[in-house]
Design a protein around this motif. Sequence first.
Motif, PDB file in Angstrom:
ATOM      1  N   PRO A   1      38.834  10.595  52.196  1.00  0.00           N
ATOM      2  CA  PRO A   1      39.051  10.280  50.783  1.00  0.00           C
ATOM      3  C   PRO A   1      37.900  10.700  49.874  1.00  0.00           C
ATOM      4  O   PRO A   1      38.087  10.830  48.661  1.00  0.00           O
ATOM      5  N   SER A   2      36.703  10.943  50.442  1.00  0.00           N
ATOM      6  CA  SER A   2      35.553  11.286  49.613  1.00  0.00           C
ATOM      7  C   SER A   2      35.003  12.693  49.873  1.00  0.00           C
ATOM      8  O   SER A   2      33.995  13.074  49.282  1.00  0.00           O
ATOM      9  N   PHE A   3      35.674  13.478  50.738  1.00  0.00           N
ATOM     10  CA  PHE A   3      35.153  14.798  51.080  1.00  0.00           C
ATOM     11  C   PHE A   3      36.288  15.824  51.075  1.00  0.00           C
ATOM     12  O   PHE A   3      37.299  15.656  51.769  1.00  0.00           O
ATOM     13  N   THR A   4      36.114  16.901  50.288  1.00  0.00           N
ATOM     14  CA  THR A   4      37.143  17.926  50.107  1.00  0.00           C
ATOM     15  C   THR A   4      36.552  19.307  50.328  1.00  0.00           C
ATOM     16  O   THR A   4      35.429  19.591  49.912  1.00  0.00           O
ATOM     17  N   ILE A   5      37.307  20.189  50.991  1.00  0.00           N
ATOM     18  CA  ILE A   5      36.938  21.591  51.098  1.00  0.00           C
ATOM     19  C   ILE A   5      37.959  22.423  50.334  1.00  0.00           C
ATOM     20  O   ILE A   5      39.117  22.016  50.165  1.00  0.00           O
ATOM     21  N   PHE A   6      37.540  23.589  49.860  1.00  0.00           N
ATOM     22  CA  PHE A   6      38.461  24.451  49.122  1.00  0.00           C
ATOM     23  C   PHE A   6      38.055  25.905  49.311  1.00  0.00           C
ATOM     24  O   PHE A   6      36.911  26.211  49.676  1.00  0.00           O
ATOM     25  N   GLY A   7      38.984  26.800  49.049  1.00  0.00           N
ATOM     26  CA  GLY A   7      38.711  28.228  49.147  1.00  0.00           C
ATOM     27  C   GLY A   7      39.720  29.013  48.340  1.00  0.00           C
ATOM     28  O   GLY A   7      40.783  28.504  47.970  1.00  0.00           O
ATOM     29  N   SER A   8      39.388  30.271  48.050  1.00  0.00           N
ATOM     30  CA  SER A   8      40.305  31.108  47.280  1.00  0.00           C
ATOM     31  C   SER A   8      40.033  32.579  47.554  1.00  0.00           C
ATOM     32  O   SER A   8      38.936  32.964  47.982  1.00  0.00           O
ATOM     33  N   HIS A   9      41.044  33.399  47.309  1.00  0.00           N
ATOM     34  CA  HIS A   9      40.924  34.855  47.410  1.00  0.00           C
ATOM     35  C   HIS A   9      41.605  35.471  46.200  1.00  0.00           C
ATOM     36  O   HIS A   9      42.714  35.076  45.827  1.00  0.00           O
ATOM     37  N   ASP A  10      40.925  36.433  45.572  1.00  0.00           N
ATOM     38  CA  ASP A  10      41.469  37.147  44.424  1.00  0.00           C
ATOM     39  C   ASP A  10      41.443  38.642  44.712  1.00  0.00           C
ATOM     40  O   ASP A  10      40.413  39.179  45.148  1.00  0.00           O
ATOM     41  N   GLN A  11      42.564  39.316  44.473  1.00  0.00           N
ATOM     42  CA  GLN A  11      42.667  40.756  44.677  1.00  0.00           C
ATOM     43  C   GLN A  11      43.044  41.412  43.354  1.00  0.00           C
ATOM     44  O   GLN A  11      43.975  40.971  42.683  1.00  0.00           O
ATOM     45  N   TYR A  12      42.329  42.474  42.983  1.00  0.00           N
ATOM     46  CA  TYR A  12      42.527  43.125  41.694  1.00  0.00           C
ATOM     47  C   TYR A  12      43.112  44.518  41.879  1.00  0.00           C
ATOM     48  O   TYR A  12      42.793  45.218  42.843  1.00  0.00           O
ATOM     49  N   GLU A  13      43.961  44.926  40.927  1.00  0.00           N
ATOM     50  CA  GLU A  13      44.536  46.262  40.913  1.00  0.00           C
ATOM     51  C   GLU A  13      44.358  46.854  39.516  1.00  0.00           C
ATOM     52  O   GLU A  13      44.385  46.130  38.515  1.00  0.00           O
ATOM     53  N   TYR A  14      44.195  48.202  39.458  1.00  0.00           N
ATOM     54  CA  TYR A  14      43.950  48.885  38.196  1.00  0.00           C
ATOM     55  C   TYR A  14      44.956  50.015  38.004  1.00  0.00           C
ATOM     56  O   TYR A  14      45.456  50.586  38.974  1.00  0.00           O
ATOM     57  N   ASP A  15      45.219  50.342  36.746  1.00  0.00           N
ATOM     58  CA  ASP A  15      46.216  51.370  36.457  1.00  0.00           C
ATOM     59  C   ASP A  15      45.625  52.780  36.478  1.00  0.00           C
ATOM     60  O   ASP A  15      46.345  53.746  36.294  1.00  0.00           O
ATOM     61  N   ARG A  16      44.291  52.879  36.692  1.00  0.00           N
ATOM     62  CA  ARG A  16      43.642  54.185  36.780  1.00  0.00           C
ATOM     63  C   ARG A  16      42.305  54.012  37.476  1.00  0.00           C
ATOM     64  O   ARG A  16      41.910  52.906  37.801  1.00  0.00           O
ATOM     65  N   ASP A  17      41.613  55.123  37.704  1.00  0.00           N
ATOM     66  CA  ASP A  17      40.291  55.059  38.319  1.00  0.00           C
ATOM     67  C   ASP A  17      39.298  54.489  37.307  1.00  0.00           C
ATOM     68  O   ASP A  17      38.956  55.131  36.320  1.00  0.00           O
ATOM     69  N   TYR A  18      38.822  53.273  37.564  1.00  0.00           N
ATOM     70  CA  TYR A  18      37.947  52.583  36.630  1.00  0.00           C
ATOM     71  C   TYR A  18      36.476  52.911  36.817  1.00  0.00           C
ATOM     72  O   TYR A  18      35.648  52.476  36.032  1.00  0.00           O
ATOM     73  N   ARG A  19      36.128  53.654  37.856  1.00  0.00           N
ATOM     74  CA  ARG A  19      34.710  53.840  38.153  1.00  0.00           C
ATOM     75  C   ARG A  19      33.909  54.473  37.010  1.00  0.00           C
ATOM     76  O   ARG A  19      32.806  54.010  36.706  1.00  0.00           O
ATOM     77  N   PRO A  20      34.428  55.511  36.337  1.00  0.00           N
ATOM     78  CA  PRO A  20      33.643  56.057  35.213  1.00  0.00           C
ATOM     79  C   PRO A  20      33.379  55.029  34.115  1.00  0.00           C
ATOM     80  O   PRO A  20      32.334  55.035  33.476  1.00  0.00           O
ATOM     81  N   PHE A  21      34.347  54.108  33.909  1.00  0.00           N
ATOM     82  CA  PHE A  21      34.178  53.106  32.876  1.00  0.00           C
ATOM     83  C   PHE A  21      33.225  52.003  33.335  1.00  0.00           C
ATOM     84  O   PHE A  21      32.448  51.459  32.543  1.00  0.00           O
ATOM     85  N   ALA A  22      33.271  51.689  34.625  1.00  0.00           N
ATOM     86  CA  ALA A  22      32.372  50.670  35.149  1.00  0.00           C
ATOM     87  C   ALA A  22      30.924  51.127  35.085  1.00  0.00           C
ATOM     88  O   ALA A  22      30.017  50.326  34.834  1.00  0.00           O
ATOM     89  N   VAL A  23      30.684  52.421  35.300  1.00  0.00           N
ATOM     90  CA  VAL A  23      29.327  52.947  35.238  1.00  0.00           C
ATOM     91  C   VAL A  23      28.730  52.733  33.849  1.00  0.00           C
ATOM     92  O   VAL A  23      27.522  52.531  33.695  1.00  0.00           O
ATOM     93  N   ARG A  24      29.583  52.738  32.826  1.00  0.00           N
ATOM     94  CA  ARG A  24      29.100  52.552  31.459  1.00  0.00           C
ATOM     95  C   ARG A  24      28.417  51.205  31.277  1.00  0.00           C
ATOM     96  O   ARG A  24      27.622  51.013  30.358  1.00  0.00           O
ATOM     97  N   ARG A  25      28.719  50.241  32.162  1.00  0.00           N
ATOM     98  CA  ARG A  25      28.191  48.889  31.992  1.00  0.00           C
ATOM     99  C   ARG A  25      26.928  48.631  32.805  1.00  0.00           C
ATOM    100  O   ARG A  25      26.392  47.537  32.792  1.00  0.00           O
TER     101      ARG A  25
END
Length: 296
Positions: free
Chosen positions: A168-192
């Motif tokens: 009642p006093s101890f909880t575990i949790f977890g999650s997974h997130d998967q991302y998809e893109y409509d084009r190659d984002y690498r050139p845009f990511a480099v800008r950041r």
Amino acid sequence: MTAFKRFRLPLQIAALFSVLPSAASADAYTSLTYGFGPDEYRSYAFKANVDIFKLPLILDLDHFLARAADVDDTTQSGLGLTWNATKLLSANYHHSVTGDGTYDVTGNESGLTFGLNTLWQGELRTTVDLGYGDFEYEPTAITRTRLASLLTLQQKRKSAGFSQDITPSFTIFGSHDQYEYDRDYRPFAVRRLQRPRNVGAFAFTLLSFPDKTNTLGMIWKAQESLTLDLSTGKTTTILEQLQRNTRLGADFQINDKLNLGAAITGSSTSEIVADGVTLQQATRDTYTEITAGWAF
């Protein structure tokens, strides 16, 4: 003290749970968080949960602002609605706008939470979360003037998570997130790369063009008035950079209305190397947050 699950799965427990006062029947709860870290980093966060007309509907409001030396401000504002349909099922929707001076990101997220323990009438809560997010990256007017090659981009996110009461006093949790893109984002990511930041907040994860995120953590109600949480998250970006965050937090319930919290986050990123050239050095930093909450 009651932990209210919130379907913002991608990273830290700060985005997963809002720890509310023991007066869980209160009509509203609001909190203010102040954060600080290296490079003159400062952050300010506001969150509020409001019951709507005593219905099984909860309105969520949030705003986040972060500042650091020699970089543009990062902001995120959101509005959400949670419908607690039955003990077995709740649904939610969240709209957000995120920006860092280079991109304005508009997001729409929806999710379902299943309280599976109701199927076998178990006292220890078991939940499974499923979610979907759609985000549109729009270069700002200033960015378009500087870099005409940047275009509007689309990102989609699929999420799955769980939480399980061990006692009642101890909880575990977890999650997974998967991302998809409509084009190659690498050139845009480099800008950041000139504005690296890895604090564990969802705004920074979103703006770093993630590929996948995994989170695992636990919550321990050590005393009636004291709750501790520990979580670790790892994000892989489309530039194959690893971003890791480990967070330790504590929440102290002063009375039925007021609570105070504090958290420390250890953050690190791996270096980015392309064609034998180091585009970004590895980093390792520590960030601190202080929170005050009020139920009314």
